[in-house]
Design an enzyme around this catalytic site. Structure first.
Site, PDB file in Angstrom:
ATOM      1  CG  HIS A  63     -67.204 -50.404 -19.683  1.00  0.00           C
ATOM      2  ND1 HIS A  63     -67.870 -51.012 -20.716  1.00  0.00           N
ATOM      3  CD2 HIS A  63     -66.305 -51.320 -19.237  1.00  0.00           C
ATOM      4  CE1 HIS A  63     -67.397 -52.234 -20.879  1.00  0.00           C
ATOM      5  NE2 HIS A  63     -66.443 -52.439 -19.999  1.00  0.00           N
TER       6      HIS A  63
ATOM      7  CG  ASP B 291     -70.037 -50.625 -23.200  1.00  0.00           C
ATOM      8  OD1 ASP B 291     -70.096 -51.175 -22.076  1.00  0.00           O
ATOM      9  OD2 ASP B 291     -69.448 -49.556 -23.389  1.00  0.00           O
ATOM     10  CG  HIS B 292     -70.164 -55.951 -19.731  1.00  0.00           C
ATOM     11  ND1 HIS B 292     -68.904 -55.533 -20.022  1.00  0.00           N
ATOM     12  CD2 HIS B 292     -70.214 -56.052 -18.381  1.00  0.00           C
ATOM     13  CE1 HIS B 292     -68.221 -55.389 -18.898  1.00  0.00           C
ATOM     14  NE2 HIS B 292     -68.992 -55.694 -17.881  1.00  0.00           N
TER      15      HIS B 292
HETATM   16  C1  BG6 Z   1     -64.413 -55.357 -19.079  1.00  0.00           C
HETATM   17  C2  BG6 Z   1     -62.964 -54.972 -18.990  1.00  0.00           C
HETATM   18  O1  BG6 Z   1     -65.016 -54.717 -20.175  1.00  0.00           O
HETATM   19  O2  BG6 Z   1     -65.068 -54.957 -17.893  1.00  0.00           O
HETATM   20  C3  BG6 Z   1     -62.313 -55.619 -17.782  1.00  0.00           C
HETATM   21  O3  BG6 Z   1     -62.311 -55.392 -20.172  1.00  0.00           O
HETATM   22  C4  BG6 Z   1     -63.098 -55.309 -16.535  1.00  0.00           C
HETATM   23  O4  BG6 Z   1     -60.980 -55.182 -17.629  1.00  0.00           O
HETATM   24  C5  BG6 Z   1     -64.577 -55.610 -16.737  1.00  0.00           C
HETATM   25  O5  BG6 Z   1     -62.585 -56.116 -15.490  1.00  0.00           O
HETATM   26  C6  BG6 Z   1     -65.387 -55.107 -15.565  1.00  0.00           C
HETATM   27  O6  BG6 Z   1     -66.709 -55.500 -15.738  1.00  0.00           O
HETATM   28  P1  BG6 Z   1     -67.690 -55.540 -14.505  1.00  0.00           P
HETATM   29  O7  BG6 Z   1     -69.008 -55.890 -15.113  1.00  0.00           O
HETATM   30  O8  BG6 Z   1     -67.167 -56.572 -13.572  1.00  0.00           O
HETATM   31  O9  BG6 Z   1     -67.646 -54.164 -13.910  1.00  0.00           O
END
Ligand code: BG6
Length: 508
Positions: free
Chosen positions: A262, A199-200
């Site tokens: 997230h 989960d980045h």
């Molecule tokens: C991803 C989602 O996990 O996170 C995307 O699948 C979203 O839909 C993205 O755009 C947003 O990531 P960040 O790091 O740009 O907030």
């Protein structure tokens, strides 16, 4: 805000470990935008062992050189122009290899298995394999089965832990049942310590800092509870639309794409109890307790707690953008939600009665992720007037990562007037160094065998469990699908959700 102590408090020195990093889906968007740029940057910073081999797998007719050209183009675009003129590109590119085969083709896996020793510059690397599965969920079972058949999942344990490791991207199932099924599949081939469910958001610097802020200081913990906190607001807003991910997004919607992972992870991080040790078991145990304490609501009551909506045409930063239903490859009658607002309660001693409002959406006015912790008002109006919500602690996850605290102050002059003022800590000012991408941290953590910033199986299940009634109610159309023009903060119903509690969304 001034940096008073420039020595890192938490030690971070790690010795690079030689390994082979195999990316399934190497021709895809994630690999080009995130994975390969992140691997290049950590190579540049000398965090990757010089004997690391990076192997791309995709159904393409490329050889190693063609893959290197593809990666060069991706780095020029996503790391920056001129990247491949840097001396590190020369050394990095020699560590790139390609295995082109269809995921159904067993010979492809066998050939990969046999080629690993030749790609790796160190004897250890071929046994220390990391498989990164950036592939559609439909082929997941197939790929796992083929990896098993070809001997690629045969495990080995050495001083650096158990190998091979597997990194699994979202979506992790569609609901509780499919998440449980997916886990069964994974644990059929790997033990929990080999599995990294990514989960980045958890790798973002400002999310990791939430733990340091809360547990590396003494002054906040005593007020971090229902006695002082009125409510919290967590926003994950994007100005982008569905982009090139129409197919996947149509199947997911904002609830599955952002809330299940997230948002619930952010909620758990801000609400967890102090762990008794800073390691992956204790930190994740505390988070799971939060997830399991989220109040389960009845399907019939979902409309009182959750709002879903879809964007219509509008303007983002002055430019006309189409409605979701008019986007490329989206069904003209699609009922997929691109916006969710909701209210959670965490039924614990600390949080009883404190609402946690969440909202996320695409095509909102700007990209911003932040947590607002809104404190209660003073118990008496000593100065004859109130400065509503004078005390708000804002944790800005992105952009402009930092923390702000607002409080009431006397305005200068002879009369006693109050104004709300703000104290700011901005990462960019305090540390004057670039904040790396979350994937850089997370990919290195996998290689090092540190799973603290990854979701455990029980976390995924707990998060799905909370959302079961919402998914059911929305499938049974027990709740309306509202519309909001692109470039606005969502439908009026999202404001009503707070208005009915006598509150309002914080301006962003
Ligand atoms: C991803 C989602 O996990 O996170 C995307 O699948 C979203 O839909 C993205 O755009 C947003 O990531 P960040 O790091 O740009 O907030």
């Amino acid at each position: 805000m001034t940096l008073l102590d420039d020595a890192p408090i938490l030690g971070g020195g790690r010795t690079p470990i030689p390994c082979t990093f195999v990316i399934f889906g190497a021709a895809g968007d994630l690999a080009k935008r995130k994975l390969l740029p992140a691997l290049y940057r950590v190579w540049q910073q000398k965090h990757l062992h010089r004997d690391t081999a990076i192997v791309g797998v995709a159904r393409r007719d490329w050889d190693d050189n063609a893959f290197r050209e593809e990666v060069a183009a991706a780095l020029e675009e996503f790391v920056g122009p001129g990247t491949t003129k840097q001396p590190e590109w020369e050394t990095f590119s020699r560590r790139l290899f390609f295995a082109g085969f269809d995921m159904t083709d067993q010979d492809g896996y066998k050939a990969l298995h046999d080629r690993l020793p030749e790609m790796s510059a160190s004897e250890d690397a071929p046994r220390r394999t990391v498989f990164y599965l950036s592939i559609p969920p439909e082929v997941f079972q197939l790929v796992l089965g083929q990896l098993d058949e070809s001997g690629l999942t045969d495990s080995t344990t050495d001083a650096c832990g158990k190998w091979p490791r597997i990194v699994v991207e979202k979506p992790f199932g569609r609901d509780l049942e499919s998440s449980i099924e997916l886990n069964k599949l994974l644990v059929g081939s790997f033990s929990e310590e080999q599995i990294y469910r990514i989960d980045h958001y958890l790798g973002k610097e400002s999310v990791q800092n939430m733990l340091v802020f809360r547990f590396g200081n003494t002054i906040y913990e005593s007020i971090w509870n229902r006695r002082y906190i009125d409510h919290m607001q967590i926003t994950v807003a994007e100005d982008l639309g569905v982009g090139t991910r129409a197919g996947t997004y149509e199947q997911m919607g904002a609830l599955r794409d952002i809330v299940q992972n997230h948002l619930i992870q952010l909620l758990a991080t801000v609400a967890m109890e102090p762990p008794s040790a800073f390691d992956s078991r204790h930190v994740r145990n505390e988070k799971i307790k939060v997830m399991e304490s989220i109040r389960k609501i009845n399907e019939e009551d979902v409309a009182e707690y959750f709002v879903r909506a879809q964007y219509t045409a509008g303007k983002i930063k002055g430019t006309d953008v189409p409605a979701y239903r008019d986007e490329d490859r989206i069904a003209p009658n699609s009922v997929t939600e691109t916006f969710v607002a909701g209210k959670f309660f965490i039924d614990t001693w600390r949080w009883s009665g404190v609402p946690f409002y969440i909202r996320t959406g695409k095509r909102l006015p700007k990209r911003i992720t932040q947590i607002d912790i809104v404190f209660k008002e003073p118990p008496m109006l000593l100065f004859g007037r109130r400065s509503p919500h004078a005390n708000v602690l804002t944790m800005r996850i992105q952009p402009d990562e930092g923390i702000s605290l607002s409080f009431a102050a006397k305005t200068p002059g002879i009369s006693l007037d109050l104004a709300t003022v703000q104290m700011d800590f901005l990462y960019s000012q305090a540390f004057r160094q670039d904040i790396g991408d979350a994937y850089e941290t997370l990919l290195l953590d996998v290689i090092q065998g540190d799973s603290m910033l990854f979701a455990r199986a029980d976390m995924h299940n707990a998060a799905w469990e909370v959302l079961v009634p919402v998914i059911r109610a929305w499938e049974d159309t027990l709740a309306p699908l509202y519309r909001y023009p692109s470039g606005t903060w969502g439908p009026e119903a999202a404001s009503d959700l707070l208005r009915q509690d006598g509150r309002e969304w914080r301006p962003l």
